[in-house]
Design an enzyme around this catalytic site. Structure first.
Site, PDB file in Angstrom:
ATOM      1  N   HIS A  38      88.055  19.205 -19.182  1.00 14.22           N
ATOM      2  CA  HIS A  38      89.359  19.720 -18.776  1.00 14.22           C
ATOM      3  C   HIS A  38      90.032  18.825 -17.747  1.00 14.22           C
ATOM      4  O   HIS A  38      89.368  18.075 -17.023  1.00 14.22           O
ATOM      5  CB  HIS A  38      89.211  21.120 -18.176  1.00 14.22           C
ATOM      6  CG  HIS A  38      89.298  22.222 -19.169  1.00 14.22           C
ATOM      7  ND1 HIS A  38      90.167  23.290 -19.029  1.00 14.22           N
ATOM      8  CD2 HIS A  38      88.634  22.434 -20.323  1.00 14.22           C
ATOM      9  CE1 HIS A  38      90.024  24.115 -20.052  1.00 14.22           C
ATOM     10  NE2 HIS A  38      89.095  23.609 -20.850  1.00 14.22           N
ATOM     11  N   GLU A 107      94.072  21.606 -25.915  1.00 16.30           N
ATOM     12  CA  GLU A 107      94.896  22.662 -25.325  1.00 16.30           C
ATOM     13  C   GLU A 107      96.018  22.017 -24.520  1.00 16.30           C
ATOM     14  O   GLU A 107      95.800  21.025 -23.818  1.00 16.30           O
ATOM     15  CB  GLU A 107      94.070  23.567 -24.389  1.00 16.30           C
ATOM     16  CG  GLU A 107      92.935  24.307 -25.063  1.00 16.30           C
ATOM     17  CD  GLU A 107      91.588  23.754 -24.640  1.00 16.30           C
ATOM     18  OE1 GLU A 107      91.543  22.818 -23.795  1.00 16.30           O
ATOM     19  OE2 GLU A 107      90.564  24.230 -25.165  1.00 16.30           O
TER      20      GLU A 107
END
Length: 324
Positions: A38, A107
């Site tokens: 992330h 994402e």
């Protein structure tokens, strides 16, 4: 036998702590490990997001047995696929054959940082397919030139290669991604215990390949404390892939989950210290046909206590229940 894995969740701990945790996870007997990749945490309350590949390199040196895998890396926005290929083979060499490359279409939360907008899911899947083809070509060790719809590669070659290509896993969440994974991947990756996903994976060429699932859990000897922590840090989880892949910032997840209650969270996340509750949460994945199941213990500071409990109680209970 179903293998039980440990998750190094970069959103909830710093880099040194993540390495310490996976070393302990190896010691207590987890069968494998996975690592999120992330740029942002899901919620501000999680509070972390170090660079996953540096953590993985350190983990490869600090451990000796436990397999490592990205869960998952997006090879199409923050990273060019040629760079992902280089990182993957380097990790395989550092870990002496213990690394698998988990990939997905990404994402918005993490990929928006490089600009360029966030395309539709169909375009993201096109990009993922092209990226996997580039990565596999580079794994062969030849010079690669590529002029594609989404990527160019100019005379690239990987100079340090492992004896065998790095296994590639693809995240699946619907028919389109299952078709991609069945054709292109060595294993399937999912965060929902849906047998239909695996059936589709099999129909498209995935039969007999490993399939890795993942679910959050929240151990604490005080159940109320566990529930509070799960709600504070993981209430985003119930949004589902179609929502979670689109929101661009932790504040977006704060807003989208403002009406999620603790009862909503505990409906899908086992909390407390009753191992039977954890078994019942894991069992649907085993019943659906997942061969490996990675657990995410919620809360960075709770990892040492969780790992001690996992060694003495959780792992023996899970193996007794699922391997019977």
């Amino acid at each position: 036998m179903v293998q039980i894995g440990y998750t190094m969740m970069t959103e909830q701990a710093g880099p040194r702590e993540l390495v310490d945790h996976v070393v302990r996870a190896e010691d207590v007997g987890f069968d494998f490990s996975v690592t999120s990749d992330h740029y942002f945490p899901w919620l501000r309350s999680q509070g972390h997001s170090p660079y996953a590949w540096s953590v993985l390199g350190a983990a490869a040196q600090a451990t000796s047995r436990i397999p490592l895998m990205t869960y998952v890396t997006c090879p199409t926005f923050r990273y060019h696929p040629a760079v992902v290929a280089q990182k993957a083979v380097t990790m395989q060499l550092l870990s002496e054959g213990r690394f698998r490359l988990g990939l997905g279409s990404g994402e918005n939360l993490n990929e928006h940082v490089v600009g360029g907008g966030w395309p539709s899911v169909d375009v993201r899947h096109e990009m993922l397919q092209e990226a996997v083809e580039i990565i596999r070509a580079l794994f062969e060790g030849d010079h690669v030139n590529h002029r594609g719809t989404h990527f160019d590669v100019e005379s690239a070659r990987l100079w340090d290669l492992p004896d065998a290509p790095v296994p590639i896993g693809l995240a699946v969440s619907g028919e389109q991604s299952c078709a991609l994974a069945g054709r292109l991947a060595d294993l399937a990756i999912a965060t929902e215990p849906k047998a239909g996903l695996l059936d589709s994976f099999d129909r498209h060429g995935g039969a007999g390949k490993p399939r890795v699932g993942q679910l959050p859990v929240c151990y604490d000897p005080d159940r109320d404390t566990a529930v509070h922590r799960a709600h504070a840090q993981f209430r985003w989880f119930g949004g589902g892939w179609k929502v979670n892949s689109e929101l661009p910032h932790p504040d977006s997840f704060e807003s989208a989950t403002q009406f999620v209650t603790p009862d909503d969270v505990t409906a899908s996340i086992p909390c407390g210290d009753d191992p039977d509750d954890f078994v019942e949460a894991v069992r649907p994945y085993a019943d659906a046909g997942f061969t490996e199941i990675a657990l995410v213990q919620i809360g960075g500071e709770s990892q040492p206590a969780y790992l001690d409990w996992a060694e003495k109680t959780l792992l023996p209970t899970l193996h007794d229940a699922l391997d019977a």
